[in-house]
Design an enzyme around this catalytic site. Structure first.
Site, short mmCIF file in Angstrom:
data_model
loop_
_atom_site.label_atom_id
_atom_site.label_comp_id
_atom_site.label_asym_id
_atom_site.label_seq_id
_atom_site.Cartn_x
_atom_site.Cartn_y
_atom_site.Cartn_z
N LYS A 189 -11.09 -19.51 2.73
CA LYS A 189 -11.43 -19.51 4.16
C LYS A 189 -11.33 -20.91 4.77
O LYS A 189 -11.10 -21.88 4.06
CB LYS A 189 -12.84 -18.94 4.35
CG LYS A 189 -12.93 -17.45 3.97
CD LYS A 189 -12.06 -16.58 4.86
CE LYS A 189 -12.32 -15.10 4.70
NZ LYS A 189 -11.80 -14.49 3.48
C1 LIG Z 1 -12.25 -9.73 7.72
C2 LIG Z 1 -13.11 -9.97 6.51
N1 LIG Z 1 -14.37 -9.52 6.51
C3 LIG Z 1 -15.19 -9.72 5.45
C4 LIG Z 1 -14.76 -10.40 4.35
C5 LIG Z 1 -15.70 -10.58 3.19
O1 LIG Z 1 -15.98 -11.91 2.95
P1 LIG Z 1 -16.70 -12.36 1.60
O2 LIG Z 1 -15.64 -12.46 0.56
O3 LIG Z 1 -17.32 -13.69 1.93
O4 LIG Z 1 -17.73 -11.35 1.28
C6 LIG Z 1 -13.45 -10.90 4.30
C7 LIG Z 1 -12.99 -11.63 3.10
O5 LIG Z 1 -11.86 -11.85 2.84
C8 LIG Z 1 -12.61 -10.68 5.41
O6 LIG Z 1 -11.34 -11.12 5.41
#
Ligand SMILES: Cc1ncc(COP(=O)(O)O)c(C=O)c1O
Length: 391
Positions: A189
């Site tokens: 990210k």
């Molecule tokens: C649009 C979106 N929402 C939620 C997430 C979930 O993030 P995390 O991996 O921090 O739980 C991601 C992760 O890639 C994402 O791209």
């Protein structure tokens, strides 16, 4: 179009984190300090994030998935409730609804890859409990229209801002608009804590509920129990989750946040250079950037004009891989996955825009650690692939 001839000899990943000596020193210092889980570094990271975003409450958690889960639990999503979101998202967005016994209802997207506010309204029923706009690639959704719709139906907005830390919508920072915003600090990210997330809200009541839910439902910060001012006594007020962030993660986050502006500037520069290189190629559609926004450029997603090519998207990706260029696809629409098909009866044809766009998208490498030479290699590889497979 001038096509360069150099082919990379080393594989270029589509994303990589940028970890500096400051992060490494802070992590080492944390490891040596004797306090490695949630504690002073996490509090410091929350304070700095609250200041950066301009929100009253910033709650650090173990992931964006956890943030979405506790946000939905705090607003009371339960069995049989419907939550409207984009089909072009990571499964985490919809899974969080399912974990609470709810039904994810998708609303189709526009050419900017974001949920279409008109489609949201079309899917509202008496069972709708919340709306989750997803700021795809780091480009804010059309929040004015989404807010108006949410107000008209008295629905809370939980923003999935996994891609959008640092994005701005008409002068308002993402994190300050909806009822709750969830950020991700996953390894790829815009800023990272390896795994991690942040919940942002100005709502005191929701903040209190979400803090409780993110650590077993325990009535006060567990870490305080072990510090000199702490006491052994605590109460469990609800059956919460184990979603706290560690101080090792926060040590990374504090320094990543300090570099975020510079990271976003680098991403924006790469994005505009790609735009210039691909902008007048009829085989490629560059990302549609809406006016009045600050795009966080987490992803650079091209759309292939398949009518002008003799290969499909999967073959295009293979051709780039043969040139040692890594890419990805964001995302396989959630409703097309077997679980969502079988459990909720979704099928191809339900969301025509998301499906048409899915068949054409490729995420190209875009990250501050990428060298300018590597970016030129990506441009050359895309141009060569188009020249070779042009119809
Ligand atoms: C649009 C979106 N929402 C939620 C997430 C979930 O993030 P995390 O991996 O921090 O739980 C991601 C992760 O890639 C994402 O791209």
């Amino acid at each position: 179009m001038e096509v360069l001839t150099r082919v990379r000899t080393e594989f270029l990943p589509y994303a990589l984190p940028d970890i500096g000596e400051e992060e490494i020193a802070e992590v080492v210092q944390t490891l040596k300090s004797g306090w490695i889980t949630t504690g002073p570094k996490t509090k410091e990271f929350e304070r700095r994030m609250g200041d950066y975003l301009g929100v009253k409450h910033a709650i650090a958690v173990s992931s964006c998935t956890a943030a979405l889960h506790v946000a939905l639990a705090a607003i009371g999503v339960g069995r049989g409730d419907e939550v409207i979101t984009s089909p072009l998202t990571f499964c985490a967005t919809a899974n969080a609804v399912v974990h609470l016994g709810g039904r994810p209802v998708f609303a189709d997207i526009g050419d900017d890859l974001n949920i279409d506010p008109v489609e949201i309204e079309r899917h509202i029923t008496s069972r709708t409990k919340a709306i989750i706009p997803v700021h795809h690639s780091g480009q804010p959704c059309r929040m004015d229209e989404i807010l108006a719709c949410a107000r008209a139906y008295n629905l809370p907005i939980i923003e999935d801002a996994a891609h959008a830390i640092g994005a701005v919508y008409h002068g308002r920072m993402i994190g300050t608009i909806g009822d709750v915003t969830a950020f991700s600090f996953y390894a790829t990210k815009n800023m990272t804590t390896a795994e991690g997330g942040m919940i942002a809200t100005d709502n005191d009541d929701l903040a209190e509920k979400m803090r409780l839910l993110s650590l077993h439902g325990i009535s006060k910060d567990a870490w305080k129990r072990y510090s000199s001012e702490g006491s052994w006594y605590y109460e469990v007020l609800c059956a919460g989750y184990k979603y706290n962030m560690t101080d090792i993660q926060a040590a990374l986050g504090i320094h990543q946040l300090a570099k975020l502006e510079q990271f976003i500037q680098a991403r924006s520069w790469y994005a505009s250079t790609y735009n210039e290189a691909f902008g007048d190629m009829p085989e490629i559609q560059v990302p549609l950037a809406n006016a009045g926004l600050r795009h966080a450029w987490h992803l650079y997603v091209i759309q292939l004009n398949l009518e002008r090519l003799t290969i499909d998207r999967a073959e295009f990706i293979e051709a780039l891989r043969a040139e040692n260029i890594g890419t990805s696809v964001h995302f396989i629409p959630v409703h097309l996955h077997p679980y969502y098909r079988d459990q909720f009866g979704y099928r191809r044809g339900d969301y025509p825009n998301a499906e048409r766009i899915y068949d054409r998208i490729i995420s190209l490498p875009l990250y501050p650690k990428m060298t300018e030479e590597a970016m030129q290699d990506v441009i050359a590889a895309v141009q060569r692939t188009v020249s070779k497979y042009r119809r």
